[in-house]
Scaffold this motif. Structure first.
Motif, PDB file in Angstrom:
ATOM      1  N   GLN A  55      -8.850 -18.308   9.509  1.00  0.00           N
ATOM      2  CA  GLN A  55      -8.829 -19.691   9.992  1.00  0.00           C
ATOM      3  C   GLN A  55      -9.486 -19.759  11.361  1.00  0.00           C
ATOM      4  OE1 GLN A  55      -4.557 -19.720   9.426  1.00  0.00           O
ATOM      5  NE2 GLN A  55      -4.759 -21.645   8.287  1.00  0.00           N
ATOM      6  N   LYS A  56     -10.142 -20.872  11.599  1.00  0.00           N
ATOM      7  CA  LYS A  56     -10.899 -21.036  12.848  1.00  0.00           C
ATOM      8  C   LYS A  56     -10.037 -20.834  14.091  1.00  0.00           C
ATOM      9  CE  LYS A  56     -13.992 -24.156  14.511  1.00  0.00           C
ATOM     10  NZ  LYS A  56     -14.582 -25.513  14.589  1.00  0.00           N
ATOM     11  N   ASN A  57      -8.827 -21.339  14.023  1.00  0.00           N
ATOM     12  CA  ASN A  57      -7.966 -21.247  15.211  1.00  0.00           C
ATOM     13  C   ASN A  57      -7.417 -19.836  15.461  1.00  0.00           C
ATOM     14  OD1 ASN A  57      -6.202 -21.227  13.075  1.00  0.00           O
ATOM     15  ND2 ASN A  57      -4.754 -22.659  13.969  1.00  0.00           N
ATOM     16  N   LYS A  58      -7.708 -18.905  14.573  1.00  0.00           N
ATOM     17  CA  LYS A  58      -7.240 -17.519  14.745  1.00  0.00           C
ATOM     18  C   LYS A  58      -8.364 -16.585  15.197  1.00  0.00           C
ATOM     19  CE  LYS A  58      -3.041 -18.267  13.229  1.00  0.00           C
ATOM     20  NZ  LYS A  58      -2.693 -18.295  11.803  1.00  0.00           N
ATOM     21  N   ILE A  59      -9.538 -17.137  15.403  1.00  0.00           N
ATOM     22  CA  ILE A  59     -10.697 -16.279  15.665  1.00  0.00           C
ATOM     23  C   ILE A  59     -10.571 -15.475  16.950  1.00  0.00           C
ATOM     24  CG2 ILE A  59     -13.170 -16.356  16.261  1.00  0.00           C
ATOM     25  CD1 ILE A  59     -13.513 -18.387  14.038  1.00  0.00           C
ATOM     26  N   LYS A  60     -10.068 -16.129  17.980  1.00  0.00           N
ATOM     27  CA  LYS A  60      -9.960 -15.438  19.273  1.00  0.00           C
ATOM     28  C   LYS A  60      -9.065 -14.199  19.139  1.00  0.00           C
ATOM     29  CE  LYS A  60      -8.892 -16.440  24.061  1.00  0.00           C
ATOM     30  NZ  LYS A  60      -7.685 -17.017  24.665  1.00  0.00           N
ATOM     31  N   ASP A  61      -7.907 -14.386  18.544  1.00  0.00           N
ATOM     32  CA  ASP A  61      -6.993 -13.258  18.317  1.00  0.00           C
ATOM     33  C   ASP A  61      -7.636 -12.209  17.415  1.00  0.00           C
ATOM     34  OD1 ASP A  61      -4.980 -14.217  19.835  1.00  0.00           O
ATOM     35  OD2 ASP A  61      -3.705 -14.874  18.161  1.00  0.00           O
ATOM     36  N   GLN A  98     -14.528  -8.930   7.675  1.00  0.00           N
ATOM     37  CA  GLN A  98     -15.282  -8.772   6.412  1.00  0.00           C
ATOM     38  C   GLN A  98     -15.466 -10.083   5.655  1.00  0.00           C
ATOM     39  OE1 GLN A  98     -14.296  -5.692   3.686  1.00  0.00           O
ATOM     40  NE2 GLN A  98     -14.255  -4.074   5.232  1.00  0.00           N
ATOM     41  N   THR A  99     -14.901 -11.165   6.180  1.00  0.00           N
ATOM     42  CA  THR A  99     -14.769 -12.371   5.368  1.00  0.00           C
ATOM     43  C   THR A  99     -15.484 -13.588   5.949  1.00  0.00           C
ATOM     44  OG1 THR A  99     -12.634 -12.605   6.475  1.00  0.00           O
ATOM     45  CG2 THR A  99     -12.607 -11.726   4.235  1.00  0.00           C
ATOM     46  N   VAL A 100     -16.645 -13.372   6.544  1.00  0.00           N
ATOM     47  CA  VAL A 100     -17.406 -14.506   7.075  1.00  0.00           C
ATOM     48  C   VAL A 100     -18.155 -15.168   5.916  1.00  0.00           C
ATOM     49  CG1 VAL A 100     -19.335 -15.180   8.544  1.00  0.00           C
ATOM     50  CG2 VAL A 100     -17.602 -13.564   9.397  1.00  0.00           C
ATOM     51  N   ASP A 101     -17.893 -16.468   5.724  1.00  0.00           N
ATOM     52  CA  ASP A 101     -18.563 -17.166   4.623  1.00  0.00           C
ATOM     53  C   ASP A 101     -19.127 -18.525   5.027  1.00  0.00           C
ATOM     54  OD1 ASP A 101     -16.239 -18.593   4.819  1.00  0.00           O
ATOM     55  OD2 ASP A 101     -15.612 -18.319   2.736  1.00  0.00           O
ATOM     56  N   SER A 102     -19.254 -18.740   6.339  1.00  0.00           N
ATOM     57  CA  SER A 102     -19.899 -19.982   6.772  1.00  0.00           C
ATOM     58  C   SER A 102     -20.555 -19.761   8.127  1.00  0.00           C
ATOM     59  CB  SER A 102     -18.887 -21.121   6.873  1.00  0.00           C
ATOM     60  OG  SER A 102     -18.029 -20.912   7.986  1.00  0.00           O
ATOM     61  N   PHE A 103     -21.558 -20.577   8.403  1.00  0.00           N
ATOM     62  CA  PHE A 103     -22.215 -20.492   9.701  1.00  0.00           C
ATOM     63  C   PHE A 103     -21.247 -20.898  10.804  1.00  0.00           C
ATOM     64  CE2 PHE A 103     -24.963 -22.282  13.103  1.00  0.00           C
ATOM     65  CZ  PHE A 103     -25.599 -21.104  13.456  1.00  0.00           C
ATOM     66  N   GLU A 104     -20.420 -21.874  10.498  1.00  0.00           N
ATOM     67  CA  GLU A 104     -19.441 -22.367  11.467  1.00  0.00           C
ATOM     68  C   GLU A 104     -18.525 -21.225  11.947  1.00  0.00           C
ATOM     69  OE1 GLU A 104     -16.625 -25.065   9.819  1.00  0.00           O
ATOM     70  OE2 GLU A 104     -16.275 -26.069  11.734  1.00  0.00           O
ATOM     71  N   GLY A 144      -5.047  10.813   6.349  1.00  0.00           N
ATOM     72  CA  GLY A 144      -6.493  10.867   6.536  1.00  0.00           C
ATOM     73  C   GLY A 144      -7.284   9.598   6.266  1.00  0.00           C
ATOM     74  N   ILE A 145      -6.612   8.519   5.894  1.00  0.00           N
ATOM     75  CA  ILE A 145      -7.321   7.241   5.725  1.00  0.00           C
ATOM     76  C   ILE A 145      -7.679   6.705   7.109  1.00  0.00           C
ATOM     77  CG2 ILE A 145      -7.066   4.819   4.999  1.00  0.00           C
ATOM     78  CD1 ILE A 145      -7.319   6.589   2.582  1.00  0.00           C
ATOM     79  N   SER A 146      -8.940   6.311   7.291  1.00  0.00           N
ATOM     80  CA  SER A 146      -9.351   5.943   8.652  1.00  0.00           C
ATOM     81  C   SER A 146      -9.733   4.472   8.815  1.00  0.00           C
ATOM     82  CB  SER A 146     -10.506   6.826   9.105  1.00  0.00           C
ATOM     83  OG  SER A 146     -11.603   6.625   8.236  1.00  0.00           O
ATOM     84  N   ILE A 147      -9.586   3.690   7.745  1.00  0.00           N
ATOM     85  CA  ILE A 147      -9.844   2.249   7.853  1.00  0.00           C
ATOM     86  C   ILE A 147      -8.660   1.494   7.242  1.00  0.00           C
ATOM     87  CG2 ILE A 147     -11.479   0.366   7.470  1.00  0.00           C
ATOM     88  CD1 ILE A 147     -13.586   2.456   6.731  1.00  0.00           C
ATOM     89  N   ILE A 148      -8.098   0.605   8.041  1.00  0.00           N
ATOM     90  CA  ILE A 148      -6.977  -0.206   7.587  1.00  0.00           C
ATOM     91  C   ILE A 148      -7.440  -1.658   7.527  1.00  0.00           C
ATOM     92  CG2 ILE A 148      -4.599  -0.959   8.132  1.00  0.00           C
ATOM     93  CD1 ILE A 148      -4.834   2.064   7.518  1.00  0.00           C
ATOM     94  N   GLY A 149      -7.124  -2.354   6.443  1.00  0.00           N
ATOM     95  CA  GLY A 149      -7.515  -3.757   6.299  1.00  0.00           C
ATOM     96  C   GLY A 149      -6.297  -4.636   6.155  1.00  0.00           C
ATOM     97  N   GLU A 150      -6.249  -5.690   6.940  1.00  0.00           N
ATOM     98  CA  GLU A 150      -5.131  -6.642   6.842  1.00  0.00           C
ATOM     99  C   GLU A 150      -5.671  -8.037   6.544  1.00  0.00           C
ATOM    100  OE1 GLU A 150      -1.770  -6.697   6.979  1.00  0.00           O
ATOM    101  OE2 GLU A 150      -1.386  -4.556   7.262  1.00  0.00           O
ATOM    102  N   ASN A 151      -4.800  -8.890   5.978  1.00  0.00           N
ATOM    103  CA  ASN A 151      -5.216 -10.234   5.558  1.00  0.00           C
ATOM    104  C   ASN A 151      -4.774 -11.359   6.481  1.00  0.00           C
ATOM    105  OD1 ASN A 151      -5.233  -8.473   3.142  1.00  0.00           O
ATOM    106  ND2 ASN A 151      -5.905 -10.341   2.102  1.00  0.00           N
ATOM    107  N   TYR A 152      -3.745 -11.100   7.270  1.00  0.00           N
ATOM    108  CA  TYR A 152      -3.203 -12.177   8.104  1.00  0.00           C
ATOM    109  C   TYR A 152      -3.120 -11.712   9.551  1.00  0.00           C
ATOM    110  CZ  TYR A 152      -1.879 -13.584   3.426  1.00  0.00           C
ATOM    111  OH  TYR A 152      -1.923 -13.901   2.092  1.00  0.00           O
TER     112      TYR A 152
END
Ligand SMILES: *Cc1c(COP(=O)(O)O)cnc(C)c1O
Length: 197
Positions: free
Chosen positions: A59-65, A74-80, A27-35
């Motif tokens: 990392q910036k180069n992983k944004i598209k994926d 959940q981890t946005v910490d810069s305007f960039e 019944g858990i409906s939210i999964i969080g991954e780090n990589y």
């Protein structure tokens, strides 16, 4: 006991697909991954409906994926980082701003004094929507850091900034979720306490 209004996110880094499938089936409906890479491999094998959140440093180069893979970052910490997400997203992409609430130099996240400025700046981007705040907090005595994050959350919410919908306050892990809930969290991210029972 976790009250009903508090959402539980299963922090599933390093857990196997079958372990994660079990919590989804329970019944858990939210999964969080780090990589991103690990998340991609696992998501392809998981069944059922669940939200998928990025809770690790991006990392910036992983944004598209990441945008394709996750429903929320959940981890946005810069305007960039936010601009890059906005550039690559096609619709308003939901993000949380990660707050370094303990003001610890070794941790990621934006300093509490800079959160409002960052939120205002991000709110001008066309394809990002700020849905709340996320914080880790210090391992020792996180209460004051959580309290400060909740105050920020409430004050930004009251400003009714366009493109900012302060709905999610993601704070608290296995060792701190009770304190976090007392201090106003409405989403806890549980690893150990969920998977090692
Ligand atoms: C691993 C992790 C958690 C869960 O930690 P536990 O102590 O295992 O509950 C929560 N949030 C983030 C960002 C994590 O990386």
């Amino acid at each position: 006991m976790i009250p009903k209004y508090v959402k539980i996110l299963a922090a599933s880094k390093t857990r196997s697909v079958s372990e994660i499938q079990k919590v989804i089936d329970d019944g858990i409906s939210i999964i969080g991954e780090n990589y991103v890479k690990e998340a991609k491999e696992k998501k392809a094998l998981l069944k059922g409906s669940f939200e998928f959140h990025m809770i690790g440093h991006l990392q910036k180069n992983k944004i598209k994926d990441a945008i394709q893979l996750f429903d929320m970052i959940q981890t946005v910490d810069s305007f960039e980082l936010a601009s890059e997400i906005s550039k690559r997203a096609t619709t308003k992409y939901p993000v949380l701003i990660e707050v370094n609430s303990g003001e610890e130099s070794e941790k990621s996240g934006v300093n509490p004094t800079k959160v409002l400025d960052l939120v205002r700046k991000i709110s001008t981007l066309p394809n990002v929507i700020v849905k709340g705040l996320m914080t880790m907090g210090p391992v020792e005595n996180p209460r004051m850091a959580f309290r400060k994050t909740k105050q920020l959350f409430d004050s930004i919410k009251a400003m009714k900034i366009p493109n900012v919908e302060m709905e999610i306050l993601s704070m608290g892990m296995s060792d701190s979720y009770e304190v976090a809930i007392e201090e106003g969290s409405n989403m806890v991210r549980l690893g150990k306490s969920l998977f090692e029972n």
